[in-house]
Design a protein around this motif. Structure first.
Motif, mmCIF file in Angstrom:
data_model
loop_
_atom_site.group_PDB
_atom_site.id
_atom_site.type_symbol
_atom_site.label_atom_id
_atom_site.label_comp_id
_atom_site.label_asym_id
_atom_site.label_seq_id
_atom_site.Cartn_x
_atom_site.Cartn_y
_atom_site.Cartn_z
ATOM 1 N N SER A 98 41.519 32.431 28.071
ATOM 2 C CA SER A 98 41.785 33.842 28.343
ATOM 3 C C SER A 98 43.212 34.189 27.980
ATOM 4 O O SER A 98 43.498 35.297 27.505
ATOM 5 N N ASP A 107 37.749 36.069 19.250
ATOM 6 C CA ASP A 107 36.836 34.933 19.431
ATOM 7 C C ASP A 107 36.320 34.394 18.108
ATOM 8 O O ASP A 107 36.054 33.190 17.986
ATOM 9 N N TYR A 120 34.738 39.784 19.303
ATOM 10 C CA TYR A 120 34.605 38.970 20.501
ATOM 11 C C TYR A 120 33.131 38.681 20.743
ATOM 12 O O TYR A 120 32.258 39.466 20.368
ATOM 13 N N ASP A 121 32.878 37.556 21.387
ATOM 14 C CA ASP A 121 31.496 37.145 21.623
ATOM 15 C C ASP A 121 30.741 38.147 22.490
ATOM 16 O O ASP A 121 29.545 38.372 22.294
ATOM 17 N N ASP A 122 31.417 38.750 23.454
ATOM 18 C CA ASP A 122 30.741 39.675 24.346
ATOM 19 C C ASP A 122 30.724 41.111 23.826
ATOM 20 O O ASP A 122 30.003 41.953 24.360
ATOM 21 N N GLU A 123 31.497 41.399 22.765
ATOM 22 C CA GLU A 123 31.560 42.763 22.240
ATOM 23 C C GLU A 123 31.020 42.877 20.808
ATOM 24 O O GLU A 123 30.713 43.974 20.352
#
Length: 315
Positions: A98, A107, A120-123
């Protein structure tokens, strides 16, 4: 006075008969030519269709990764996964990663022909660079620009050594892919020219061979570059960087190579095989088939005219 008029009418009728006979013979000849050149015509159409498919797949290679959409964002040469760039041996791994994100690192970074995308992996993909001619992926420069001032990541010498080769290879790959795409588009319309004469098969075959070499070299460079990056970066355990090769991009490029190779094989065969229109008209090929219909028409029309002229003279 009746005799000259009678002779004129007979002469006019003979001209009409001659014209209709020639028209029928010409139509018959065209039908025979089409029949004799059917194989060559079908081969030329198949090659044009192969060029069309190769062009479509090369266009996908060209526009891949230029935008962060669901379709184009999944077409890339390779993808650098930096989500776990901190080695597993470091304590508080999640906290350190982080912190790495707060320093400016994303990421993942994925590479296309014209630019790179990051996210990013989540976005998902959050940014794609502007497409640029002769662009090449420089991971050192990109990572340094991503990091905030004062932050740095040590990169091994093995990565730095391949950057010069990567730059040259990327430029060659870019130029060859672009040239092959343009040639594929042109060959869609040039390929049917071989139907008219065997002489056209040689220059068209040479163009087809050049197109095949361009596509082959470009696809080979793209594949080698992806595999080299994967080996060079994943072999460094200290970096803990994962590299994923873009199967879609590589598959599209090699499918295009396959279609260009098939077109080259077809044109190579047309240099010495399959009857062309010129072969039929000059009698070099199909002379036994064509005169069977055309000579019969010529003999019929040719026998009527002399006998009709003699009969009119006698009367």
């Amino acid at each position: 006075m009746a005799l000259p008029g009678f002779r004129k009418r007979r002469s006019a009728n003979a001209a009409n008969a001659d014209g209709s006979a020639k028209g029928g013979a010409s139509a018959n000849n065209d039908a025979i030519i089409k029949q004799l050149t059917k194989t060559r015509r079908n081969a030329a159409l198949v090659s044009s269709f192969c060029y069309l498919l190769a062009f479509v797949f090369l266009v996908l290679v060209e526009i891949g990764n230029t935008k962060g959409t669901k379709v184009l964002g999944d077409i890339y040469f390779f993808k650098l996964d930096l989500a776990n760039i901190i080695p597993q041996s470091v304590p508080s791994l999640s906290l350190m990663n982080s912190i790495a994100r707060t320093l400016g690192l994303h990421d993942f970074y994925q590479v296309g022909l014209w630019n790179f995308c990051e996210g990013y992996d989540d976005e998902g993909i959050t940014y794609c660079s502007t497409p640029t001619n002769l662009w090449w992926f420089n991971p050192v420069e990109i990572l340094k620009n991503e990091l905030f001032a004062g932050a740095s990541i040590p990169l091994p010498n093995q990565v730095n050594e391949i950057l010069n080769y990567l730059h040259l290879a990327s430029n060659i790959m870019f130029g060859f892919f672009l040239a092959s795409t343009i040639l594929d588009f042109l060959m869609i319309f040039i390929a049917p020219v071989v139907l008219y004469s065997r002489w056209w098969s040689m220059p068209v075959g040479i163009m087809s061979f050049i197109n095949f070499i361009l596509a082959l070299v470009a696809a080979a460079i793209g594949t080698a570059m992806s595999l080299i990056f994967k080996y060079a970066l994943t072999s460094q355990s200290d970096l803990n960087i994962q590299v994923e090769t873009g199967t879609k991009m590589l598959a599209f490029s090699w499918i295009a190579v396959g279609f260009t190779f098939l077109s080259f094989i077809i044109h190579s065969g047309l240099c010495c095989c399959c009857t062309s229109r010129r072969d039929v008209r000059t009698g070099r090929k199909g002379s036994q088939s064509m005169p069977a219909g055309s000579m019969e028409e010529k003999s019929k029309t040719g026998s009527k005219l002399p006998s009709f002229g003699r009969d009119s003279t006698k009367s």
